[in-house]
Design a protein around this motif. Structure first.
Motif, mmCIF file in Angstrom:
data_model
loop_
_atom_site.group_PDB
_atom_site.id
_atom_site.type_symbol
_atom_site.label_atom_id
_atom_site.label_comp_id
_atom_site.label_asym_id
_atom_site.label_seq_id
_atom_site.Cartn_x
_atom_site.Cartn_y
_atom_site.Cartn_z
ATOM 1 N N GLN A 24 -51.105 57.201 10.699
ATOM 2 C CA GLN A 24 -50.246 58.397 11.424
ATOM 3 C C GLN A 24 -50.894 59.535 11.330
ATOM 4 N N LEU A 25 -51.085 59.796 9.782
ATOM 5 C CA LEU A 25 -51.440 61.327 9.239
ATOM 6 C C LEU A 25 -52.310 60.790 8.076
ATOM 7 N N SER A 26 -53.174 61.754 7.544
ATOM 8 C CA SER A 26 -53.813 61.513 6.487
ATOM 9 C C SER A 26 -53.044 62.267 5.500
ATOM 10 N N MET A 27 -53.281 61.866 4.195
ATOM 11 C CA MET A 27 -52.347 62.586 3.194
ATOM 12 C C MET A 27 -52.614 63.899 2.941
ATOM 13 N N ILE A 28 -53.740 64.297 3.585
ATOM 14 C CA ILE A 28 -53.936 65.848 3.259
ATOM 15 C C ILE A 28 -53.081 66.768 4.679
ATOM 16 N N GLU A 29 -52.858 65.969 5.599
ATOM 17 C CA GLU A 29 -52.063 66.522 6.680
ATOM 18 C C GLU A 29 -50.595 66.571 6.283
ATOM 19 N N LEU A 30 -50.181 65.920 5.266
ATOM 20 C CA LEU A 30 -48.827 66.004 4.696
ATOM 21 C C LEU A 30 -48.351 67.105 4.137
ATOM 22 N N PHE A 31 -49.401 67.738 3.451
ATOM 23 C CA PHE A 31 -48.993 68.619 2.322
ATOM 24 C C PHE A 31 -49.416 70.200 2.861
#
Ligand code: KG4
Ligand code: ZN
Length: 358
Positions: A147-154
């Motif tokens: 769904q999302l890359s880890m970068i997009e989470l933060f």
């Protein structure tokens, strides 16, 4: 990387086998097996965890779970037991006599398995980091990654709510964060447990209060929302618990006052959760966070999960919480914490530390 994880910080003896790949940018976690032997029945008559009983039970259960975790895997896969590359064991925070049983056991199996895998490493894991990372266990075949890359989470705002802690954290990445605030007195799980005692419910109180609250009116009693408007990100739940105590005493609560008890449970739960969600929302706005991460035993509370989900939708941010079985203490989360501790090269010494922080 294959990981064997051990958790004995409180009243659950837990072992897990995991496979984790991808480092800090694209971690993929597969829980091969997660076993928990709960001591609830042993501590329940005392209304709380008795450290020496916990130690005795851990000593008894660790070898049993160890045999079980490998024999079941062998049967399921029809192949050799895999030898882990990493053993992760909780070193704190928690009850020190209980923590030592896990550490000593980990050292013993490390010596045995090192003969089979000379690359084997043993790391101490922080129990709170286990909770913090537990959202990675919510991946369904790497769903978070798809769904999302880890970068997009933060940046993300993480709320850890357990029996011993209530902590709000700002995370910039999976390996970099700072604490925004914490409870100044009781943890929210502790408040649930104490309210349960006031209401004559069983230990541990959280699930009992939640169950009873489903039959009550959350607006029946207006309990205080401590520190709701305080500028800090700290919490305080001791005053709320005392209000419940005085309210119950004033009404001379009887065992058969089920309706009144249900209203108290529901109103207390709503007050505690209002504070948790309001402070989290404020942090999301202030730090322009993209994600809310909820963890710890109290995260198993459906009312809290829903309140956080609704709030995250309103704020248009992602919301992640592990499946309920990984909210309360387990070893899978310790395996994840051990994996990242190894990546960060910030290992905790293999010594029990009852008051270790994040
Ligand atoms: O994370 P955890 O298993 O152990 C600690 O690290 O402390 O959290 C245990 C706490 C207990 O206080 C328990 O009452 C609470 O989590 N808890 C709940 C629920 N399930 C467990 N509190 C509210 N609602 C629940 N459904
Ligand atoms: Zn915990």
């Amino acid at each position: 990387m294959h990981i064997l994880a051990i958790e004995t910080s409180c009243d659950e003896t837990a072992l897990a086998l995991l496979e984790i790949r991808g480092g800090a940018t694209a971690p993929k976690v597969r829980v091969v097996k997660s076993l928990i032997s709960s001591q609830i029945a042993i501590h329940a008559p005392f209304g709380g965890v008795v450290p020496n009983l916990a130690k005795r039970e851990h000593l008894k259960n660790l070898p049993i779970l160890y045999r079980q975790i490998f024999s079941k895997r062998q049967k399921a896969k029809g192949k050799e037991n895999f030898v882990p590359d990493l053993i992760a064991v909780t070193v704190g925070p928690g009850l020190e006599p209980a923590l030592w049983t896990g550490i000593n056991f980990a050292e013993q199996i490390y010596r045995e398995l090192k003969i089979k895998n000379s690359q084997l490493q043993l790391v101490g894991a922080n129990h709170l980091e286990g909770h913090l990372y537990s959202f990675l266990l919510s991946q369904k075949r790497g769903m978070i990654n798809n769904q999302l890359s880890m970068i997009e989470l933060f940046p993300a705002i993480a709320l850890i709510v357990s029996g011993g802690h209530t902590i709000l954290i700002k995370m910039d990445s999976l390996v970099k964060w700072r604490m925004l605030g914490e409870t100044r007195d009781d943890a929210v799980g502790e408040a649930f447990d104490k309210v349960a005692r006031i209401l004559d419910l069983l230990y541990p109180g959280g699930p009992e209060v939640e169950q009873l609250a489903t039959r009550g009116n959350a607006e029946a009693i207006s309990f205080p929302r401590p520190m709701l408007h305080d500028k800090s990100y700290d919490f305080s739940f001791s005053g709320l618990k005392t209000s419940v105590l005085y309210y119950s005493r004033d009404r001379k609560l009887k065992t058969n006052d089920v309706k009144l008890k249900a209203d108290i449970a529901a109103s207390f739960q709503a007050a505690a959760i209002d504070v948790l969600t309001a402070k989290t929302a404020r942090a999301v706005k202030e730090f322009e966070a993209r994600t809310i991460l909820l963890s710890g035993g109290v995260a198993a509370n459906s009312y809290l999960r829903n309140a956080m989900r609704v709030m995250s939708r309103k704020l248009s941010v992602n919301f992640f919480v592990a499946p309920k079985k990984f909210n309360t203490d387990n070893a899978a989360m310790i395996g994840v914490a051990g994996y990242f501790a190894r990546l960060r090269k910030t290992r905790s010494p293999l010594r029990a530390n009852g008051i270790l922080s994040v």
